[in-house]
Write a protein that holds these residues in place. Sequence first.
Motif, short mmCIF file in Angstrom:
data_model
loop_
_atom_site.label_atom_id
_atom_site.label_comp_id
_atom_site.label_asym_id
_atom_site.label_seq_id
_atom_site.Cartn_x
_atom_site.Cartn_y
_atom_site.Cartn_z
N MET A 1 0.85 -1.20 0.00
CA MET A 1 0.00 0.00 0.00
C MET A 1 0.88 1.25 0.00
N PRO A 2 0.57 2.22 -0.86
CA PRO A 2 1.37 3.45 -0.86
C PRO A 2 1.18 4.24 0.43
N LYS A 3 2.20 4.95 0.82
CA LYS A 3 2.09 5.80 2.01
C LYS A 3 1.38 7.10 1.63
N ILE A 4 0.70 7.67 2.57
CA ILE A 4 0.05 8.95 2.35
C ILE A 4 0.94 10.03 2.96
N PRO A 5 1.51 10.92 2.12
CA PRO A 5 2.50 11.88 2.63
C PRO A 5 1.99 12.73 3.80
N GLU A 6 0.73 13.19 3.71
CA GLU A 6 0.23 14.07 4.78
C GLU A 6 -0.01 13.32 6.09
N LEU A 7 0.12 11.99 6.03
CA LEU A 7 -0.08 11.21 7.25
C LEU A 7 1.23 10.64 7.76
N GLU A 8 2.34 11.28 7.41
CA GLU A 8 3.63 10.83 7.94
C GLU A 8 3.59 10.85 9.47
N ILE A 9 3.96 9.75 10.06
CA ILE A 9 3.90 9.60 11.51
C ILE A 9 5.31 9.33 12.02
N PRO A 10 5.73 10.01 13.10
CA PRO A 10 7.06 9.72 13.65
C PRO A 10 7.18 8.24 14.05
N GLU A 11 8.34 7.68 13.86
CA GLU A 11 8.56 6.23 13.99
C GLU A 11 7.97 5.58 15.25
N PRO A 12 8.15 6.15 16.46
CA PRO A 12 7.66 5.41 17.63
C PRO A 12 6.14 5.32 17.72
N TYR A 13 5.43 6.09 16.90
CA TYR A 13 3.98 6.18 17.07
C TYR A 13 3.21 5.32 16.08
#
Length: 101
Positions: A1-13
């Motif tokens: 599934m492609p990532k959604i750029p506006e939903l970039e989430i910091p790694e630990p979360y």
Amino acid sequence: MPKIPELEIPEPYHGIHAAVAQPDAVTVRWLKPQHRCPRSRVKEHTCECSARIYELCQAGGLFFVRRTDRTPKGQRVMETEWLPLARIRELWHNIITGRAV
Ligand SMILES: [Zn+2]
């Protein structure tokens, strides 16, 4: 599934990521949402960083998996049949491990 750029989430979360479907994955019967119970509770869900989200939902005494595809044209929502807990646990596990799609 492609990532959604506006939903970039910091790694630990990040939450659970559904695995890529295996070649011998079984096909899930995805149905249009039934809305037969006005309130459903989300017990578990996969990570928001994917365009496709799976949610394990409870409504009354039954459970189902909801699949939401977030596309530029809007959301497309499908549900599995409603099942008792023991059977939905297995289905949920199979979906997130790529054994069922
Ligand atoms: Zn994630």
